[in-house]
Design a protein around this motif. Structure first.
Motif, PDB file in Angstrom:
ATOM      1  N   ASN A  44       0.830  -1.207   0.000  1.00 28.51           N
ATOM      2  CA  ASN A  44       0.000   0.000   0.000  1.00 28.51           C
ATOM      3  C   ASN A  44       0.866   1.260   0.000  1.00 28.51           C
ATOM      4  O   ASN A  44       0.593   2.227  -0.720  1.00 28.51           O
ATOM      5  N   ILE A  45       1.915   1.243   0.829  1.00 31.55           N
ATOM      6  CA  ILE A  45       2.821   2.395   0.890  1.00 31.55           C
ATOM      7  C   ILE A  45       3.558   2.555  -0.441  1.00 31.55           C
ATOM      8  O   ILE A  45       3.735   3.674  -0.943  1.00 31.55           O
ATOM      9  N   ALA A  46       3.981   1.443  -1.028  1.00 29.91           N
ATOM     10  CA  ALA A  46       4.678   1.503  -2.316  1.00 29.91           C
ATOM     11  C   ALA A  46       3.782   2.114  -3.380  1.00 29.91           C
ATOM     12  O   ALA A  46       4.223   2.932  -4.201  1.00 29.91           O
ATOM     13  N   GLU A  47       2.509   1.736  -3.358  1.00 30.59           N
ATOM     14  CA  GLU A  47       1.556   2.290  -4.332  1.00 30.59           C
ATOM     15  C   GLU A  47       1.309   3.770  -4.070  1.00 30.59           C
ATOM     16  O   GLU A  47       1.247   4.580  -5.009  1.00 30.59           O
ATOM     17  N   ALA A  48       1.200   4.135  -2.797  1.00 28.24           N
ATOM     18  CA  ALA A  48       0.931   5.529  -2.434  1.00 28.24           C
ATOM     19  C   ALA A  48       2.095   6.446  -2.771  1.00 28.24           C
ATOM     20  O   ALA A  48       1.905   7.642  -3.011  1.00 28.24           O
ATOM     21  N   THR A  49       3.305   5.887  -2.788  1.00 26.50           N
ATOM     22  CA  THR A  49       4.494   6.697  -3.090  1.00 26.50           C
ATOM     23  C   THR A  49       4.920   6.570  -4.547  1.00 26.50           C
ATOM     24  O   THR A  49       6.055   6.833  -4.900  1.00 26.50           O
ATOM     25  N   ASP A  50       3.954   6.119  -5.384  1.00 30.04           N
ATOM     26  CA  ASP A  50       4.146   6.107  -6.838  1.00 30.04           C
ATOM     27  C   ASP A  50       5.255   5.170  -7.323  1.00 30.04           C
ATOM     28  O   ASP A  50       5.921   5.463  -8.324  1.00 30.04           O
ATOM     29  N   ARG A  51       5.459   4.056  -6.634  1.00 29.65           N
ATOM     30  CA  ARG A  51       6.336   3.048  -7.205  1.00 29.65           C
ATOM     31  C   ARG A  51       5.646   2.475  -8.434  1.00 29.65           C
ATOM     32  O   ARG A  51       4.422   2.389  -8.498  1.00 29.65           O
ATOM     33  N   TRP A 115      11.801  -1.365   5.794  1.00 32.90           N
ATOM     34  CA  TRP A 115      10.560  -0.605   5.968  1.00 32.90           C
ATOM     35  C   TRP A 115       9.928  -0.916   7.322  1.00 32.90           C
ATOM     36  O   TRP A 115       9.454  -0.021   8.018  1.00 32.90           O
ATOM     37  N   SER A 118      11.658   0.954   9.954  1.00 33.49           N
ATOM     38  CA  SER A 118      11.290   2.376   9.939  1.00 33.49           C
ATOM     39  C   SER A 118       9.926   2.621  10.567  1.00 33.49           C
ATOM     40  O   SER A 118       9.638   3.721  11.036  1.00 33.49           O
ATOM     41  N   ARG A 119       9.080   1.578  10.588  1.00 29.70           N
ATOM     42  CA  ARG A 119       7.745   1.690  11.199  1.00 29.70           C
ATOM     43  C   ARG A 119       7.721   1.119  12.620  1.00 29.70           C
ATOM     44  O   ARG A 119       6.654   0.945  13.211  1.00 29.70           O
TER      45      ARG A 119
END
Length: 332
Positions: A44-51, A115, A118-119
């Protein structure tokens, strides 16, 4: 970690697929606390950050396969994974994967664990003391001019064949990736400037140049079309749509086999290799080649240059052969 182990039984029966998405938006974002849930959140994070979609698919496939392996070895939560799991998995994958794939697998799994650090999901990475597997520096073998001509001669004269010929010439003349070929729209093509705008890796746009032969073949193909689709290259079957990357790959692979091409890998990436080596051989500046290929650094471009240098060295070896010179000196 203690909490992870206490809750592992509760989540052990959960399905090991990331396709069954949670319906609650917050839970969907955060993910369940087991390995599969952490992968969901990571994607989800990868998608949100435009990977790129391809990168996300690669993450899903590789990390998902690792989780299946870990689950089979009684590791369910992030805190269950240790260095031994990573080493065992890499050894397992070496049975079926080459060096490049192993390197990618290691880097994807490392990115996922970094990741989670980092979380604050885990305190340290099980890969912290492991070095990425060495990336093999294999010889990049391009197509010869004769092989390229064989390839072009094998394209049919109908609209599908002319389209395939245009794609082959475009990749050979500009070094595009198959995903970049698939994404070109008619509005991206500037035939007056002999330039095409493409979307590369990491959502980075760039312009590539095309020569007259590629341009004329593209024009020949466009004159044959009678559809209103916005894409440069489309399918010509009952359902017309843009050429997907897989279509580009399969078509070129099929034509290379039909043309009897041997000694090189079959597929569009060989055309990309051939563009790079031919351009350097023809005197192109390495920075120009790097720009056209869409490489972020010169590392890969230098590998192409090394291939050209080694080919030239072999060609001219007779003029400086130490052994031959030794015999020549003895006869004097």
């Amino acid at each position: 970690m203690a909490h992870d182990r206490l809750t592992s039984k509760k989540y052990h029966s959960l399905t090991n697929t990331t396709d069954d998405r949670l319906t609650t938006p917050l839970a969907h974002l955060i993910g369940k606390p087991n390995l599969w849930g952490r992968l969901d959140a990571f994607l989800n994070i990868a998608e949100a950050t435009d990977r790129s979609p391809n990168t996300i698919l690669s993450y899903r496939a590789i990390i998902g396969d690792f989780i299946k392996f870990a689950n089979a070895h009684e590791a369910v939560m992030p805190g269950d994974i240790n260095e031994e799991h990573i080493v065992a998995y890499i050894i397992h994958k070496r049975k079926t994967c080459g060096g490049v794939s192993i390197n990618t697998i290691f880097k994807h799994i490392r990115a996922w664990f970094n990741w989670m650090i980092s979380r604050h999901i885990i305190e340290s990475s099980p890969l912290a003391n492991l070095k990425a597997p060495t990336l093999p520096k294999t010889v990049i073998k391009p197509l010869t001019e004769e092989q390229l001509q064989q390839l072009l001669d094998c394209c049919a004269k109908n609209i599908g064949g002319i389209r395939n010929k245009a794609i082959i010439l475009l990749i050979y003349d500009s070094g595009l990736r198959r995903s970049e070929v698939s994404g070109i729209k008619l509005i991206d093509v500037d035939l007056k400037r002999n330039a095409i705008k493409v979307m590369g890796k990491g959502a980075k746009e760039r312009y590539v140049a095309i020569g007259n032969l590629a341009k004329n073949t593209i024009m020949e193909y466009l004159y044959m079309r009678n559809d209103s689709l916005p894409w440069l290259f489309v399918t010509h079957k009952e359902k017309q749509e843009n050429m997907k990357p897989e279509n580009v790959y399969l078509n070129i692979k099929r034509i290379m086999r039909a043309a009897g091409i041997t000694g090189v890998k079959t597929g569009p990436h060989t055309l990309r290799h051939s563009f790079a080596t031919a351009s350097i051989k023809n005197g192109a500046n390495l920075f120009y080649v790097q720009s056209l290929l869409g490489h972020s650094t010169l590392t890969m471009t230098r590998r192409y240059a090394a291939t050209v240098d080694s080919e030239e060295a072999i060609k001219h070896h007779h003029s400086f052969s130490p052994a031959d010179k030794l015999n020549s000196n003895k006869r004097r």
